[in-house]
Scaffold this motif. Structure first.
Motif: not given
Length: 557
Positions: A410-411, A436-438, A441-443, A479-480
């Protein structure tokens, strides 16, 4: 060094104090408190090395006893005393982590700041390239800070030019340590952190002729000349030294100049000292570590038949590293073995009675040859992972591998879509801010699902792996799309964008996110693609007609 008060620590009441090594057993000492993050990491490794050398448990049962009833300061001091003469730091002869053959007159003096890994090199200074890490910030160090800087360099030593060796684990290795979580009913001290990472000696490889390697310099290489360990122009393999040498490796030949000290204030800790060190001498061709070295505090990855130590990479440490650092990975893409201290604790049923909720502390330098790009440090939760049985851990490793594969795919989709919307497919450049943003946001969702899964495994509740992966897929899709539509492309003014290109990139992103390849990566069943708009209208009309034709005598629903 074993008798002096030179280690900065934080006490339970928040005060800072400098203590001798034996005081690390005090229950009120809770953390190292140096002025630099890399110094704290080095201090942890120094203290673990001491405990491993002077009071390592003979068995797992003995390890548990010492966990529940730590040594007191007096007993630890007694255990350290026979080694005190080997840990001098100045004077003639033996000096900790310093070449026994060098003297201050044996070479041109080098500024003491060069012990710090991020200090600009000679070529950088010549080209006035020290834009971010300026020259002249550190000119003098107190003996305490000089000892910390020296050990930190030897542990992390990057490439330093011809013959200036890297550390036993290469330049800037990744270190992972187990960390205990504090409890109100059982407050944890620094001893517990250190002891968690001390192994029974049976976990270290046994040499073929152990008696031949019992001389102290086979453990502590600064006690003898290089020739006593390594032949001229040769290298050092694990079979040539004592197994504990791995914790005290000394690749650099350095001798601090204590003949040219002065009184003043240390540039690092800002404490007054009567003996500030401003320079040292060094020579190349120190101990050259080659062969199958396995450091117990570092995870390793497989390249063909070799196991190599891991190093931090650009982008930092985050949840995407959790699986490899904690449970390991073994698939077509990656073969990662966690550090021995992590594997030993999580895989040993005898050690589950420690009433522990653990975390993983990972840290190290991201090095580009001789240049330090960044220091990375992170703690990751383990959620009582030690209480899980082997079957549950195996299932968890396999399923999280799928989570990670799906997230990486997905990234790639999101990064390509943003790049295509902004610049077109041929654009080149640094898009790491998207990554980094991705990952950020998924953490939270990753750790939430991990915690719920482990809780279910402990309670014996059935785990629906497919439902979890579907939930994960939905989150990744959300998220994406949010990154594209709101945070990145959608945040820009429309008059400065190419609407046609943005629309095409967005269409492709949705096609990828809801396509079969992503579902396959997550081991989810594929679903039929939506029918074209015209076909849907025809089907809807046919369906409406069919519903209007009811059998005679039927009752409306």
């Amino acid at each position: 060094m074993l008798k002096n008060e030179w280690i900065p620590v934080r006490l339970r009441d928040g005060r800072r104090e400098w203590v001798r090594p034996a005081a690390l057993a005090r229950p009120d000492v809770v953390a190292f408190d140096a002025d630099r993050a890399d110094f704290n990491g080095a201090l942890a490794q120094f203290a673990i090395g001491l405990l491993q050398m002077v009071c390592a448990p003979g068995s797992q049962a003995e390890w548990i006893v010492r966990w529940r009833k730590p040594l007191d300061e007096a007993k630890l001091h007694e255990a350290l005393s026979p080694w005190a003469a080997h840990f001098g730091f100045d004077g003639e002869g033996v000096r900790f982590m310093q070449d026994i053959e060098l003297r201050a007159a044996d070479g041109d003096p080098v500024p003491i700041a060069n012990l710090l890994i991020e200090t600009p090199g000679e070529n950088t200074l010549k080209n006035h390239g020290d834009h971010f890490v300026k020259r002249g910030q550190v000119g003098r160090m107190c003996p305490c800070c000089a000892a910390l800087a020296l050990f930190t360099l030897q542990v992390n030593a990057p490439a330093g030019g011809a013959g200036h060796r890297t550390s036993l684990r290469g330049g800037g290795p990744l270190t992972t340590l187990l960390v205990p979580s504090d409890r109100v009913d059982a407050p944890r001290s620094l001893w517990h952190l250190l002891w968690l990472n001390v192994l029974p000696m049976s976990d270290f490889p046994r040499p073929d002729d152990p008696e031949a390697l019992e001389e102290p310099h086979f453990k502590l290489p600064w006690l003898a000349s290089i020739a006593a360990v390594q032949s001229d122009g040769g290298s050092v393999a694990p079979v040539q030294v004592h197994p504990l040498h791995v914790l005290w490796a000394m690749p650099r030949r350095i001798r601090l100049d204590f003949d040219a000290t002065e009184a003043g204030t240390c540039d690092l800790c800002h404490r007054p000292s009567e003996r500030l060190v401003s320079r040292y001498v060094t020579r190349n061709y120190g101990l050259n570590y080659k062969g199958a070295w396995r450091h117990p505090l570092t995870p390793h990855y497989a390249v063909k038949d070799d196991a190599l130590p891991m190093h931090p990479q650009p982008g930092g440490l985050g949840w995407r590293h959790w699986l490899g650092l904690v449970l390991g990975m073994d698939n077509d893409k990656r073969h990662i073995t966690p550090a021995a201290v992590v594997s030993r604790f999580l895989g040993n049923p005898l050690l589950r009675g420690t009433d522990q909720s653990l975390r993983l502390w990972a840290f190290g330098y991201d090095m580009d040859n001789m240049k330090a790009r960044c220091w990375y440090e992170a703690t990751m939760p383990l959620y009582d992972l030690a209480d899980g049985d082997a079957a549950a851990l195996k299932w968890l490793r396999e399923d999280i591998t799928l989570w990670l594969d799906g997230a990486e795919r997905v990234l790639g989709y999101a990064r390509s879509a943003v790049k295509d919307a902004w610049f077109g497919a041929e654009a080149r450049g640094d898009f790491s801010h998207i990554d980094a943003a991705y990952w950020s946001a998924t953490e939270a969702m990753f750790y939430r699902m991990l915690r719920e899964t482990l809780a279910a495994a402990r309670s014996g509740t059935a785990i629906e792996g497919e439902a979890l992966r579907q939930r994960w897929l939905t989150h990744l899709q959300s998220v994406a799309l949010r990154l594209f539509e709101q945070d990145l492309v959608g945040a820009g003014p429309i008059e400065r964008q190419n609407p046609r290109r943005v629309a095409a990139a967005h269409h492709q992103l949705r096609a990828n996110l809801y396509g079969p390849k992503l579902r396959s990566a997550l081991a989810l069943p594929t679903v039929a693609a939506p029918a074209p708009r015209a076909a849907r209208k025809t089907a809807a009309g046919a369906g409406s007609g069919a519903r209007s034709r009811k059998p005679a005598g039927s009752t409306p629903a």
